[in-house]
Design a protein around this motif. Sequence first.
Motif, PDB file in Angstrom:
ATOM      1  N   SER A   2     -36.895 -16.394  21.682  1.00  0.00           N
ATOM      2  CA  SER A   2     -37.860 -17.274  22.315  1.00  0.00           C
ATOM      3  C   SER A   2     -38.283 -18.358  21.319  1.00  0.00           C
ATOM      4  CB  SER A   2     -39.085 -16.474  22.749  1.00  0.00           C
ATOM      5  OG  SER A   2     -39.748 -15.952  21.612  1.00  0.00           O
ATOM      6  N   PRO A   3     -38.814 -19.486  21.799  1.00  0.00           N
ATOM      7  CA  PRO A   3     -39.303 -20.520  20.870  1.00  0.00           C
ATOM      8  C   PRO A   3     -40.396 -19.952  19.976  1.00  0.00           C
ATOM      9  CG  PRO A   3     -39.164 -21.375  23.110  1.00  0.00           C
ATOM     10  CD  PRO A   3     -38.933 -19.893  23.205  1.00  0.00           C
ATOM     11  N   PRO A   4     -40.429 -20.296  18.700  1.00  0.00           N
ATOM     12  CA  PRO A   4     -41.458 -19.766  17.796  1.00  0.00           C
ATOM     13  C   PRO A   4     -42.854 -20.133  18.286  1.00  0.00           C
ATOM     14  CG  PRO A   4     -39.709 -20.875  16.568  1.00  0.00           C
ATOM     15  CD  PRO A   4     -39.485 -21.186  18.009  1.00  0.00           C
ATOM     16  N   VAL A   5     -43.786 -19.198  18.089  1.00  0.00           N
ATOM     17  CA  VAL A   5     -45.175 -19.379  18.502  1.00  0.00           C
ATOM     18  C   VAL A   5     -46.070 -19.069  17.302  1.00  0.00           C
ATOM     19  CG1 VAL A   5     -47.011 -18.585  20.025  1.00  0.00           C
ATOM     20  CG2 VAL A   5     -44.679 -18.761  20.892  1.00  0.00           C
ATOM     21  N   THR A   6     -47.103 -19.865  17.114  1.00  0.00           N
ATOM     22  CA  THR A   6     -48.095 -19.580  16.083  1.00  0.00           C
ATOM     23  C   THR A   6     -49.384 -19.111  16.735  1.00  0.00           C
ATOM     24  OG1 THR A   6     -47.190 -21.208  14.538  1.00  0.00           O
ATOM     25  CG2 THR A   6     -49.485 -20.535  14.203  1.00  0.00           C
ATOM     26  N   LEU A   7     -49.877 -17.961  16.301  1.00  0.00           N
ATOM     27  CA  LEU A   7     -51.168 -17.436  16.741  1.00  0.00           C
ATOM     28  C   LEU A   7     -52.144 -17.608  15.584  1.00  0.00           C
ATOM     29  CD1 LEU A   7     -50.101 -14.068  18.436  1.00  0.00           C
ATOM     30  CD2 LEU A   7     -50.589 -16.251  19.564  1.00  0.00           C
ATOM     31  N   THR A   8     -53.124 -18.465  15.763  1.00  0.00           N
ATOM     32  CA  THR A   8     -54.134 -18.692  14.736  1.00  0.00           C
ATOM     33  C   THR A   8     -55.429 -18.012  15.147  1.00  0.00           C
ATOM     34  OG1 THR A   8     -53.158 -20.814  14.118  1.00  0.00           O
ATOM     35  CG2 THR A   8     -55.432 -20.408  13.431  1.00  0.00           C
ATOM     36  N   ALA A   9     -55.838 -16.998  14.395  1.00  0.00           N
ATOM     37  CA  ALA A   9     -57.088 -16.285  14.666  1.00  0.00           C
ATOM     38  C   ALA A   9     -58.221 -16.990  13.937  1.00  0.00           C
ATOM     39  CB  ALA A   9     -56.980 -14.835  14.196  1.00  0.00           C
ATOM     40  N   ALA A  10     -59.222 -17.431  14.700  1.00  0.00           N
ATOM     41  CA  ALA A  10     -60.322 -18.181  14.098  1.00  0.00           C
ATOM     42  C   ALA A  10     -61.575 -18.004  14.942  1.00  0.00           C
ATOM     43  CB  ALA A  10     -59.974 -19.668  13.981  1.00  0.00           C
ATOM     44  N   GLU A  11     -62.726 -18.283  14.320  1.00  0.00           N
ATOM     45  CA  GLU A  11     -63.998 -18.232  15.042  1.00  0.00           C
ATOM     46  C   GLU A  11     -64.065 -19.380  16.044  1.00  0.00           C
ATOM     47  OE1 GLU A  11     -66.329 -16.074  15.062  1.00  0.00           O
ATOM     48  OE2 GLU A  11     -65.982 -14.839  13.288  1.00  0.00           O
ATOM     49  N   GLY A  12     -64.678 -19.097  17.184  1.00  0.00           N
ATOM     50  CA  GLY A  12     -64.865 -20.118  18.200  1.00  0.00           C
ATOM     51  C   GLY A  12     -66.016 -19.727  19.098  1.00  0.00           C
ATOM     52  N   SER A  13     -66.205 -20.479  20.152  1.00  0.00           N
ATOM     53  CA  SER A  13     -67.263 -20.157  21.113  1.00  0.00           C
ATOM     54  C   SER A  13     -66.883 -20.693  22.475  1.00  0.00           C
ATOM     55  CB  SER A  13     -68.605 -20.745  20.668  1.00  0.00           C
ATOM     56  OG  SER A  13     -68.555 -22.161  20.681  1.00  0.00           O
ATOM     57  N   LEU A  14     -67.281 -19.965  23.507  1.00  0.00           N
ATOM     58  CA  LEU A  14     -67.098 -20.368  24.898  1.00  0.00           C
ATOM     59  C   LEU A  14     -68.375 -20.004  25.645  1.00  0.00           C
ATOM     60  CD1 LEU A  14     -63.439 -19.108  25.482  1.00  0.00           C
ATOM     61  CD2 LEU A  14     -64.173 -21.493  25.411  1.00  0.00           C
ATOM     62  N   PRO A  15     -69.446 -20.761  25.428  1.00  0.00           N
ATOM     63  CA  PRO A  15     -70.743 -20.379  25.981  1.00  0.00           C
ATOM     64  C   PRO A  15     -70.761 -20.285  27.498  1.00  0.00           C
ATOM     65  CG  PRO A  15     -70.784 -22.621  25.102  1.00  0.00           C
ATOM     66  CD  PRO A  15     -69.513 -21.997  24.649  1.00  0.00           C
ATOM     67  N   GLU A  16     -69.910 -21.059  28.176  1.00  0.00           N
ATOM     68  CA  GLU A  16     -69.917 -21.021  29.636  1.00  0.00           C
ATOM     69  C   GLU A  16     -69.379 -19.705  30.180  1.00  0.00           C
ATOM     70  OE1 GLU A  16     -65.982 -22.808  28.333  1.00  0.00           O
ATOM     71  OE2 GLU A  16     -68.084 -22.828  27.698  1.00  0.00           O
ATOM     72  N   LEU A  17     -68.601 -18.968  29.373  1.00  0.00           N
ATOM     73  CA  LEU A  17     -68.039 -17.694  29.808  1.00  0.00           C
ATOM     74  C   LEU A  17     -68.627 -16.503  29.062  1.00  0.00           C
ATOM     75  CD1 LEU A  17     -64.235 -18.567  30.107  1.00  0.00           C
ATOM     76  CD2 LEU A  17     -65.874 -18.279  31.969  1.00  0.00           C
ATOM     77  N   ALA A  18     -68.800 -16.649  27.755  1.00  0.00           N
ATOM     78  CA  ALA A  18     -69.141 -15.504  26.918  1.00  0.00           C
ATOM     79  C   ALA A  18     -70.528 -15.593  26.302  1.00  0.00           C
ATOM     80  CB  ALA A  18     -68.096 -15.350  25.820  1.00  0.00           C
ATOM     81  N   GLY A  19     -71.332 -16.568  26.708  1.00  0.00           N
ATOM     82  CA  GLY A  19     -72.652 -16.681  26.118  1.00  0.00           C
ATOM     83  C   GLY A  19     -72.616 -17.458  24.817  1.00  0.00           C
ATOM     84  N   PRO A  20     -73.770 -17.557  24.141  1.00  0.00           N
ATOM     85  CA  PRO A  20     -73.868 -18.425  22.959  1.00  0.00           C
ATOM     86  C   PRO A  20     -73.274 -17.844  21.681  1.00  0.00           C
ATOM     87  CG  PRO A  20     -75.975 -17.373  23.397  1.00  0.00           C
ATOM     88  CD  PRO A  20     -75.079 -16.993  24.537  1.00  0.00           C
ATOM     89  N   GLY A  21     -72.943 -16.565  21.651  1.00  0.00           N
ATOM     90  CA  GLY A  21     -72.460 -15.953  20.421  1.00  0.00           C
ATOM     91  C   GLY A  21     -71.051 -16.374  20.058  1.00  0.00           C
TER      92      GLY A  21
END
Length: 422
Positions: free
Chosen positions: A49-68
């Motif tokens: 399959s074409p190579p894929v990069t998974l970058t694990a990093a801090e983020g936020s999605l307040p509309e789905l997961a709240g402010p944390g």
Amino acid sequence: MTTPIPSRRTVLKGAAALSLSGAAGALVPALAQSPAAAPAAVPPAPQASPPVTLTAAEGSLPELAGPGPLALFNGALPGPVLRVKKGGTLNVTLANSLKENVALTWQGVRLPAGSPALAAVAPGKSASLSLVPTDAGTFWYHATSPSLARRALSGPLVVEEAGAPAYAADHLLFIQSFPPESGMPIFPVNGAISPTFQGPATGRARLRLVNATPLFLRLKIRGPASYAIAVDGQPVSEPFELKDGRIQIAPGGRVDVAATLDDADATIIEIETTQDPIRLAVVTPVGAAGTPPAGAPAPLPPNDLPAEIPLKDALRIELPIGDKPGAGAASLGTVKAGKSVVLTLVNSLDAPVSVYIAGHPVRLLDNVYDGWRPWWHDTVPVPSKATVRVAFRAAVPGTWSIVGQRGGDGEVVVSRTYEVTA
């Protein structure tokens, strides 16, 4: 004794929906090829399959997961959909921008012990991972750390069957959940609230349902007849109809469903609750009307799993499940490759537990006799105050993990290993 696959006469015709206690269904032998039939064409070798990069990093999605803060792959919810043909090579680069080690669990994928795809990556580092899935099916990847996995560090993996797709419409539904400040949890599907998919009018759509939540989900598919065609990535040899369209999926579990569509109304997938149902997704019919398919769909191509599990001389192990996982993931024992194992899971908790058994798909054993339920699991639901027995045939040498997580909050309540020697 040797436990064969039960015949059609041993189960109820029509089959019931999956639940914590299992569901009815059966397997039938494959039809022999006619001597006059032309030899099947040899499919081309699967490509990487074409190579894929998974970058694990801090983020936020307040509309789905709240402010944390969240831990996200590539800043998205869920992580990228990884696809590869059965027998092909999946090439992934794991880049860790978090402040702790990140290792991946490829849930349900049979990988050799010690595979680099299972190794941890230190903060600020990256590593190239390659894996060759031996089974076609619906799987998922997530951080091995339960806390990181619960913070959304996860994504789907689809291993496609060789040849042409079995269904014109093939949709992945990666279900996650986030606790709200009040009221009912939020359940995004593929990172969206109640997304809409399309399928052929008066045809069937393949729905790959992945429960990436810590909850036992009771789903209902509102529409014409739906059939279970795979459980935890492994094809069901005889697809069975879901009674009233209902199916229960343990945390980490997957079920592939062939949903029949009509040319008038949309099919709705929802979570049943003690209050109002929660709509997960909608499948709308498109195209010309016609005569809907009748009866069960054809089974998916099988993976290479044993036709029987001899139990007479099996190694029998009991695994207590309690409030504490135990220190150091102690070993349950050693078994030689080729020998059968019967594992008894004894849950003393007041909550159901989802037990993931790495390395080998297992069969649920009947509580009365050593006949097995006709489908495979890698994620086993164990009801509260209950005992469940499973069996498998050890095949791949290595040290494998068994992790049980409490339904509701995902806390690890049992963590052990077992070793298979050559």
